[in-house]
Design an enzyme around this catalytic site. Structure first.
Site, PDB file in Angstrom:
ATOM      1  N   THR A  53       0.825  -1.189   0.042  1.00  0.00           N
ATOM      2  CA  THR A  53      -0.003  -0.001   0.005  1.00  0.00           C
ATOM      3  C   THR A  53       0.958   1.084  -0.077  1.00  0.00           C
ATOM      4  O   THR A  53       1.247   1.745  -1.070  1.00  0.00           O
ATOM      5  CB  THR A  53      -0.986   0.108   1.171  1.00  0.00           C
ATOM      6  OG1 THR A  53      -0.430  -0.285   2.281  1.00  0.00           O
ATOM      7  CG2 THR A  53      -2.061  -0.881   1.094  1.00  0.00           C
ATOM      8  N   ASN A  82      -0.572  10.297   5.949  1.00  0.00           N
ATOM      9  CA  ASN A  82      -1.546  10.016   6.584  1.00  0.00           C
ATOM     10  C   ASN A  82      -2.763  11.271   6.997  1.00  0.00           C
ATOM     11  O   ASN A  82      -3.639  10.923   7.274  1.00  0.00           O
ATOM     12  CB  ASN A  82      -1.171   9.551   8.212  1.00  0.00           C
ATOM     13  CG  ASN A  82      -0.461   8.402   7.851  1.00  0.00           C
ATOM     14  OD1 ASN A  82      -1.006   7.177   7.805  1.00  0.00           O
ATOM     15  ND2 ASN A  82       0.954   8.342   8.037  1.00  0.00           N
ATOM     16  N   SER A 103      -5.658   4.111  -0.270  1.00  0.00           N
ATOM     17  CA  SER A 103      -5.057   2.845  -0.362  1.00  0.00           C
ATOM     18  C   SER A 103      -4.665   2.498  -1.792  1.00  0.00           C
ATOM     19  O   SER A 103      -5.301   3.277  -2.718  1.00  0.00           O
ATOM     20  CB  SER A 103      -6.215   1.753   0.041  1.00  0.00           C
ATOM     21  OG  SER A 103      -7.458   1.742  -0.456  1.00  0.00           O
ATOM     22  N   LYS A 105       3.970  -6.972   3.706  1.00  0.00           N
ATOM     23  CA  LYS A 105       3.817  -5.821   3.609  1.00  0.00           C
ATOM     24  C   LYS A 105       3.476  -4.872   4.877  1.00  0.00           C
ATOM     25  O   LYS A 105       2.838  -5.364   5.680  1.00  0.00           O
ATOM     26  CB  LYS A 105       2.487  -5.346   2.486  1.00  0.00           C
ATOM     27  CG  LYS A 105       1.081  -5.812   3.286  1.00  0.00           C
ATOM     28  CD  LYS A 105       0.557  -4.912   4.075  1.00  0.00           C
ATOM     29  CE  LYS A 105       0.510  -3.365   3.460  1.00  0.00           C
ATOM     30  NZ  LYS A 105      -0.255  -2.516   4.509  1.00  0.00           N
ATOM     31  N   THR A 161       0.575  -3.175  10.910  1.00  0.00           N
ATOM     32  CA  THR A 161      -0.252  -3.201   9.869  1.00  0.00           C
ATOM     33  C   THR A 161       0.315  -4.119   8.687  1.00  0.00           C
ATOM     34  O   THR A 161       1.021  -3.544   8.060  1.00  0.00           O
ATOM     35  CB  THR A 161      -0.684  -2.004   9.240  1.00  0.00           C
ATOM     36  OG1 THR A 161      -1.305  -1.141  10.246  1.00  0.00           O
ATOM     37  CG2 THR A 161      -1.609  -2.079   8.202  1.00  0.00           C
ATOM     38  N   GLU A 182       6.678   4.791   7.245  1.00  0.00           N
ATOM     39  CA  GLU A 182       6.239   6.064   6.262  1.00  0.00           C
ATOM     40  C   GLU A 182       6.858   7.218   6.664  1.00  0.00           C
ATOM     41  O   GLU A 182       6.867   7.699   7.876  1.00  0.00           O
ATOM     42  CB  GLU A 182       4.731   6.052   6.657  1.00  0.00           C
ATOM     43  CG  GLU A 182       3.779   5.022   6.112  1.00  0.00           C
ATOM     44  CD  GLU A 182       2.370   5.106   6.266  1.00  0.00           C
ATOM     45  OE1 GLU A 182       1.668   4.615   5.855  1.00  0.00           O
ATOM     46  OE2 GLU A 182       2.133   5.950   7.400  1.00  0.00           O
TER      47      GLU A 182
END
Length: 390
Positions: A149, A385, A390, A172, A183, A263
Site C-alpha cells: 500500500t 496520513n 489505499s 507488506k 499493519t 512511512e
C-alpha cells in the site's frame, strides 16, 4: 524469490483495478501444490478485526490451507455482514477455480477501513491471478508487489536449511505499525515436512520476537495476518530447532524491513534494554520508549534528547519493571549521555547522521534484556496520513 522460493508453491500478482493507484498490482494469489497442506496463522488482537481476519482465523484453525488470496486497495474492515459475505464469496470463487473447498482458502485484505471492496474486480483479479500462477522468482516478486500500500518497496526473504529444505516469505507494512503485530500481511512458505502443530509453535514464537517488537506509530491495525504454509515438497524432515530458528530469522528479517520502510522515516531506531529483572520488564520499558512521539520527533531532528527516553521509562509501573531511576544509564550511538539518572557526556558528541540509531538503556536491576525497533516521525509521515488513499 519470496513465497516461490520453497518448492511446491506457485504465486501471482496482477492488476485488478482495486487500488486508487492506476496500474498498480493489487491482487496476489499463493497456492500450495502439496503434497502437504499444513498451515498456521497469527492474527491481530484488534477487536475491530476485519472480515478477512475473521474468516481466515477460522479456516486455519484445523491446520490446513491450500491457498491464500490477498488484495491491496481496501481493508474490508468495519463493513458488517455484507463485508463478511464478500470474503466468503472471494474464498468460494478461488476454491471453485482450484476444485477445492472454500474452507481451504485464506483471504487477506489491506487498505482503507470502512469501505466495501469492488467485489467484481476482486474476483476478476483472482481469476487473472489463477491464470498467471507460476513458480518463478518473478511470480513471487509480483505477489510481493501486489500486497503493497504505502510501502515504497517489496519486502521478501528466503532461507536455506542445512539439509536442503527452503523457507521463503513476503510481507507488506509501512505505517499503522505497533506491537501486537503491525499493519501487515505476511505469507511464509516452506517445502519442509512439518506438522501443523510444529508450524503453529514456530510461528507463534517467531512473531512474538519480531512483528510484536516493532512500532512505527503506535497504531494497531484491524487486518494483521501472518500465515505459514508447508508443502512438504522437498521430502525433507528438518531438525526442529533449526526449523524454528529459521522461521524466527525470516520473521525478524521481514519485521526489520518494515521498520526500514516506515512511512516517511529518516531513522531506524533500535532500543535495547539490559539489566532488567525479567524479559517482560525489559520489553515493557523498551515499548514505552518506542511509543514516545516526542522522542521520535527529536530523533527526526537529529536531537539525541535522552530526557525523552527516561521520561518514557518513568511511565512503566514499578511492579511491572522494578528499577532505581538513580541507577539508570542511557547510551545513544555509543555515547553514554545519561549515567545514574543524570547527565553524563555532552549530547553534541552523538553522531545522529546515521540511518540507524542505537539507544541502549541499562536499568542496572537484573540480568534480563529485550530489544524493540521503531522509526522517527517526520513531516512526510504527516503528509502521507493526512489524506490516506489505499
Amino acid at each position: 524469490m519470496s513465497v516461490t522460493f520453497a518448492k511446491g508453491f506457485e504465486a501471482a500478482g496482477v492488476v485488478a483495478g482495486i487500488s486508487s493507484q492506476t496500474g498498480k498490482q493489487d491482487v496476489a494469489l499463493v497456492v500450495n501444490n502439496g503434497p502437504l497442506n499444513a498451515a498456521a496463522g497469527v492474527f491481530t488482537s484488534n477487536r475491530f478485526c476485519a472480515a478477512p481476519v475473521q474468516w481466515s482465523r477460522k479456516q486455519v484453525s484445523d491446520g490446513e490451507l491450500k491457498a491464500v488470496i490477498l488484495n491491496s486497495g481496501g481493508a474490508n474492515a468495519c463493513t458488517g455482514e455484507e463485508g463478511y459475505q464478500q470474503t466468503v464469496r472471494t474464498a468460494e470463487a478461488v476454491a471453485l477455480m482450484m476444485h477445492v473447498e472454500p474452507s481451504e482458502i485464506a483471504v487477506c485484505s489491506t487498505g482503507l477501513i470502512g469501505e466495501l471492496l469492488p467485489l467484481d474486480k476482486v474476483i476478476e483479479g483472482a481469476q487473472k491471478a489463477f491464470d498467471s500462477l507460476d513458480s518463478s522468482a518473478q511470480a513471487g516478486s509480483d505477489a510481493a508487489h501486489a500486497i503493497m500500500t504505502t510501502d515504497t518497496k517489496p519486502k521478501t526473504v528466503n532461507r536455506l536449511g542445512s539439509n536442503g529444505f527452503r523457507i521463503g516469505g513476503m510481507v507488506k507494512g509501512s505505517g499503522m505499525i505497533a506491537p501486537q503485530l503491525a499493519t501487515m500481511l505476511c505469507v511464509i512458505t516452506t517445502d519442509a515436512v512439518v506438522s501443523a502443530g510444529q508450524l503453529q509453535a514456530a510461528l507463534t514464537a517467531a512473531v512474538d520476537r519480531s512483528f510484536n517488537r516493532i512500532d512505527v506509530d503506535g497504531c494497531m491495525s484491524t487486518n494483521d495476518t501472518v500465515l505459514l504454509l508447508a508443502s512438504g515438497a522437498s521430502g525433507i524432515t528438518p531438525d526442529a530447532d533449526e526449523f524454528n530458528g529459521l522461521v524466527a530469522d525470516c520473521c525478524s528479517s521481514l519485521a526489520r524491513q518494515i521498520i526500514g520502510d516506515g512511512e516517511g522515516a529518516s531513522h531506524d531506531i533500535r532500543i535495547r534494554v539490559t539489566s532488567a529483572t525479567s524479559e517482560d520488564a525489559a520489553l515493557a520499558c523498551g515499548r514505552a520508549v518506542a511509543a514516545s512521539n516526542l522522542l521520535k520527533c527529536a530523533i527526526s531532528g537529529n536531537d539525541p534528547n535522552w530526557g525523552r527516553v527516561v521520561s518514557s521509562l518513568g511511565t512503566v509501573p514499578a511492579d511491572v519493571a522494578p528499577y532505581d531511576p538513580n541507577e539508570v544509564s542511557v547510551t545513544i550511538n555509543g555515547v553514554r549521555i545519561c549515567a545514574n539518572g543524570g547527565p553524563d557526556r555532552d549530547r553534541s558528541e552523538v553522531d545522529m547522521t546515521l540511518r540507524e540509531i542505537d539507544i541502549d538503556i541499562d536499568l542496572n536491576a537484573g540480568e534480563s534484556e529485550a530489544c524493540v525497533w521503531t522509526d522517527d516521525l517526520t513531516h512526510e509521515y504527516v503528509h502521507i496520513n493526512a489524506d490516506y488513499e489505499s
